[in-house]
Design a protein around this motif. Structure first.
Motif, PDB file in Angstrom:
ATOM      1  N   ALA A  66       0.836  -1.200   0.000  1.00 36.26           N
ATOM      2  CA  ALA A  66       0.000   0.000   0.000  1.00 36.26           C
ATOM      3  C   ALA A  66       0.873   1.252   0.000  1.00 36.26           C
ATOM      4  N   SER A  67       1.920   1.254  -0.777  1.00 40.10           N
ATOM      5  CA  SER A  67       2.849   2.376  -0.796  1.00 40.10           C
ATOM      6  C   SER A  67       2.364   3.484  -1.724  1.00 40.10           C
ATOM      7  N   ILE A  68       3.136   4.526  -1.794  1.00 42.50           N
ATOM      8  CA  ILE A  68       2.774   5.688  -2.600  1.00 42.50           C
ATOM      9  C   ILE A  68       2.788   5.366  -4.100  1.00 42.50           C
ATOM     10  N   ARG A  69       3.474   4.307  -4.488  1.00 44.83           N
ATOM     11  CA  ARG A  69       3.511   3.930  -5.904  1.00 44.83           C
ATOM     12  C   ARG A  69       2.142   3.506  -6.410  1.00 44.83           C
ATOM     13  N   ASN A  70       1.260   3.073  -5.510  1.00 51.84           N
ATOM     14  CA  ASN A  70      -0.044   2.577  -5.923  1.00 51.84           C
ATOM     15  C   ASN A  70      -1.112   3.656  -6.004  1.00 51.84           C
ATOM     16  N   ILE A  71      -0.781   4.892  -5.686  1.00 52.21           N
ATOM     17  CA  ILE A  71      -1.774   5.965  -5.697  1.00 52.21           C
ATOM     18  C   ILE A  71      -2.401   6.149  -7.087  1.00 52.21           C
ATOM     19  N   PRO A  72      -1.644   6.125  -8.192  1.00 50.34           N
ATOM     20  CA  PRO A  72      -2.302   6.246  -9.504  1.00 50.34           C
ATOM     21  C   PRO A  72      -3.289   5.118  -9.791  1.00 50.34           C
ATOM     22  N   ASP A  73      -2.978   3.909  -9.358  1.00 45.86           N
ATOM     23  CA  ASP A  73      -3.902   2.790  -9.550  1.00 45.86           C
ATOM     24  C   ASP A  73      -5.174   2.992  -8.741  1.00 45.86           C
ATOM     25  N   VAL A  74      -5.018   3.475  -7.523  1.00 43.13           N
ATOM     26  CA  VAL A  74      -6.181   3.726  -6.674  1.00 43.13           C
ATOM     27  C   VAL A  74      -7.040   4.835  -7.282  1.00 43.13           C
ATOM     28  N   ALA A  75      -6.392   5.876  -7.796  1.00 42.62           N
ATOM     29  CA  ALA A  75      -7.134   6.983  -8.399  1.00 42.62           C
ATOM     30  C   ALA A  75      -7.871   6.538  -9.660  1.00 42.62           C
ATOM     31  N   ALA A  76      -7.264   5.669 -10.439  1.00 44.03           N
ATOM     32  CA  ALA A  76      -7.899   5.211 -11.675  1.00 44.03           C
ATOM     33  C   ALA A  76      -9.086   4.296 -11.390  1.00 44.03           C
ATOM     34  N   ALA A  77      -8.983   3.471 -10.363  1.00 38.99           N
ATOM     35  CA  ALA A  77     -10.049   2.519 -10.057  1.00 38.99           C
ATOM     36  C   ALA A  77     -11.141   3.140  -9.192  1.00 38.99           C
ATOM     37  N   GLY A  78     -10.805   4.170  -8.456  1.00 39.94           N
ATOM     38  CA  GLY A  78     -11.802   4.831  -7.615  1.00 39.94           C
ATOM     39  C   GLY A  78     -11.976   4.144  -6.271  1.00 39.94           C
ATOM     40  N   TRP A  79     -13.123   4.390  -5.645  1.00 35.15           N
ATOM     41  CA  TRP A  79     -13.399   3.884  -4.303  1.00 35.15           C
ATOM     42  C   TRP A  79     -13.408   2.359  -4.189  1.00 35.15           C
TER      43      TRP A  79
END
Length: 54
Positions: free
Chosen positions: A23-36
């Motif tokens: 759950a590092s900062i590298r995964n933020i774009p993936d989280v933003a693309a997939a949403g909630w």
């Protein structure tokens, strides 16, 4: 020869480090693309990992 005490990592610390890596900062774009729903997927995978390896 030195008598250095080897430090060990407990299972809880190991699980925490592994979860922090996933759950590092590298995964933020993936989280933003997939949403909630990505938060739900991350929570489920975290609980499954902790349940299976504890």
């Amino acid at each position: 020869m030195s008598n250095k005490k080897l430090s060990t990592v407990s299972l809880g610390t190991f699980i925490g480090m592994t979860i922090a890596l996933a759950a590092s900062i590298r995964n933020i774009p993936d989280v933003a693309a997939a949403g909630w729903p990505m938060f739900l997927y991350m929570a489920i995978s975290t609980f499954l990992f902790a349940y299976l390896f504890v």
